[in-house]
Enzyme design. Structure first.
Site, PDB file in Angstrom:
ATOM      1  N   PRO A  90       0.707  -1.176   0.022  1.00  0.00           N
ATOM      2  CA  PRO A  90       0.006   0.003   0.062  1.00  0.00           C
ATOM      3  C   PRO A  90       0.978   1.148  -0.065  1.00  0.00           C
ATOM      4  O   PRO A  90       0.465   2.409  -0.274  1.00  0.00           O
ATOM      5  CB  PRO A  90      -0.899  -0.003   1.089  1.00  0.00           C
ATOM      6  CG  PRO A  90      -0.615  -1.332   1.957  1.00  0.00           C
ATOM      7  CD  PRO A  90       0.550  -2.036   1.054  1.00  0.00           C
ATOM      8  N   GLU A 117       1.317  -5.960   6.891  1.00  0.00           N
ATOM      9  CA  GLU A 117       2.136  -5.386   8.140  1.00  0.00           C
ATOM     10  C   GLU A 117       3.417  -4.890   7.816  1.00  0.00           C
ATOM     11  O   GLU A 117       4.104  -4.035   8.185  1.00  0.00           O
ATOM     12  CB  GLU A 117       2.536  -6.280   9.269  1.00  0.00           C
ATOM     13  CG  GLU A 117       0.977  -6.662  10.011  1.00  0.00           C
ATOM     14  CD  GLU A 117       0.390  -8.114   9.184  1.00  0.00           C
ATOM     15  OE1 GLU A 117       0.709  -8.345   8.204  1.00  0.00           O
ATOM     16  OE2 GLU A 117      -0.062  -8.643  10.193  1.00  0.00           O
ATOM     17  N   ARG A 155      -3.077  -8.786 -20.535  1.00  0.00           N
ATOM     18  CA  ARG A 155      -4.138  -8.348 -21.801  1.00  0.00           C
ATOM     19  C   ARG A 155      -3.480  -7.217 -22.880  1.00  0.00           C
ATOM     20  O   ARG A 155      -4.215  -7.318 -23.694  1.00  0.00           O
ATOM     21  CB  ARG A 155      -5.487  -8.011 -21.072  1.00  0.00           C
ATOM     22  CG  ARG A 155      -5.438  -6.629 -20.495  1.00  0.00           C
ATOM     23  CD  ARG A 155      -6.742  -6.658 -19.501  1.00  0.00           C
ATOM     24  NE  ARG A 155      -7.800  -6.685 -20.252  1.00  0.00           N
ATOM     25  CZ  ARG A 155      -8.487  -5.582 -21.462  1.00  0.00           C
ATOM     26  NH1 ARG A 155      -7.841  -4.528 -21.691  1.00  0.00           N
ATOM     27  NH2 ARG A 155      -9.492  -6.033 -22.029  1.00  0.00           N
ATOM     28  N   ASP A 170     -10.420   0.415 -24.575  1.00  0.00           N
ATOM     29  CA  ASP A 170     -10.661  -0.017 -23.099  1.00  0.00           C
ATOM     30  C   ASP A 170     -10.974   1.471 -22.690  1.00  0.00           C
ATOM     31  O   ASP A 170     -10.137   2.449 -22.827  1.00  0.00           O
ATOM     32  CB  ASP A 170      -9.452  -0.572 -22.407  1.00  0.00           C
ATOM     33  CG  ASP A 170      -9.620  -2.095 -22.785  1.00  0.00           C
ATOM     34  OD1 ASP A 170     -10.484  -2.376 -23.310  1.00  0.00           O
ATOM     35  OD2 ASP A 170      -8.353  -2.589 -22.333  1.00  0.00           O
TER      36      ASP A 170
HETATM   37 CL1  6GU Z   1      -0.074  -3.907  -3.179  1.00  0.00          CL
HETATM   38  N1  6GU Z   1      -1.159  -4.479  -0.730  1.00  0.00           N
HETATM   39  C1  6GU Z   1      -1.932  -4.603   0.400  1.00  0.00           C
HETATM   40  N2  6GU Z   1      -1.765  -5.293   1.164  1.00  0.00           N
HETATM   41  N3  6GU Z   1      -2.898  -3.698   0.247  1.00  0.00           N
HETATM   42  C2  6GU Z   1      -3.093  -2.837  -0.713  1.00  0.00           C
HETATM   43  C3  6GU Z   1      -2.245  -2.803  -1.866  1.00  0.00           C
HETATM   44  C4  6GU Z   1      -1.246  -3.753  -1.817  1.00  0.00           C
HETATM   45  N4  6GU Z   1      -2.801  -1.924  -2.883  1.00  0.00           N
HETATM   46  C5  6GU Z   1      -3.714  -1.492  -2.228  1.00  0.00           C
HETATM   47  N5  6GU Z   1      -3.984  -1.716  -1.002  1.00  0.00           N
END
Ligand code: 6GU
Length: 233
Positions: A90, A117, A155, A170
């Protein structure tokens, strides 16, 4: 051939997504080779530990660098091509269609999926990895994110979709949402297919589709538009 390796603690999670539909066919047709490396195979102790408590305290567990590095070194040697290395986290740069297009031109990717984590920071530093997130929310691990990234990349590879041009219209590929699509029947529950689509006038149809795409983007995703497009027609 293009090659994508994924390092994960949950190899089973990839079974079904990689073995259906477009992703399955792309692998069968030699358009892409996708291989899954199990980080737990490289655990050091008899318990198979791959994570541990964070130094300095705090909640959750952190992925240990040793098993990830060893898995990485093993997987990297499976091909001579130098990989581009990506951590799914994230904390990463947000994934979008432009990033998918950029990554689809790489010969080799190694994607590393972590638990939310987090990774020991030395994994990112030591592997020279870039970081990708699939959006501003947290999911339980990088596995689903890795699958999203793989699906979006594959794709775009020549030959992956039956029809070579089908990704060109797309949503997002021109920075706009897609125009509305209709198929048979011509009338369904009193809703009729727009006359223009039945007219056979390809110039007018193309123009109508551009207008519709712009209109829908203005209405539903104005954040995608530049200042000039917002004031156009
Ligand atoms: Cl790549 N991993 C996690 N755990 N949560 C996320 C993410 C990745 N991308 C958005 N939320």
């Amino acid at each position: 051939m293009k090659r994508i390796d994924v390092l994960t603690l949950f190899p089973d999670a990839f079974e079904s997504p990689l073995n259906c539909s477009i992703l399955k066919r792309a692998q069968e047709n030699g358009i892409v080779e996708i291989a899954i490396g199990n980080i737990r195979d490289f655990a050091k102790n008899k318990h198979g530990s791959v994570d541990d408590k964070p130094y300095g305290g705090g909640p959750g567990m952190v992925m240990m660098p040793g098993p990830v590095f060893d898995c990485f070194e093993h997987v990297r040697k499976l091909s001579a091509q130098e990989p581009r290395v990506i951590l799914l986290t994230p904390q990463g740069q947000r994934f979008d269609q432009a990033k998918a297009a950029e990554l689809s031109s790489e010969e080799r990717l190694i994607l590393i999926a972590g638990k939310y984590e987090g990774f020991d920071e030395r994994i990112r530093l030591g592997l020279g990895a870039e970081q990708i997130s699939i959006g501003d929310y947290v999911i339980n691990g990088g596995e689903l994110a890795a699958m999203v990234v793989i699906d979006a990349i594959v794709r775009l590879l020549p030959g992956a979709l039956g029809d070579e041009d089908s990704h060109k219209d797309d949503s997002f590929s021109a920075g706009l949402l897609e125009y509305p699509q209709y198929t048979r029947p011509e009338v369904f529950r009193d809703m009729k297919v727009p006359d223009i689509l039945l007219s056979g006038d390809h110039g007018k149809i193309a123009q109508w589709r551009r207008e519709q795409a712009l209109e829908r983007t203005k209405r539903w995703r104005p954040d995608l538009l530049g200042e000039t497009e917002k004031t156009e027609s």
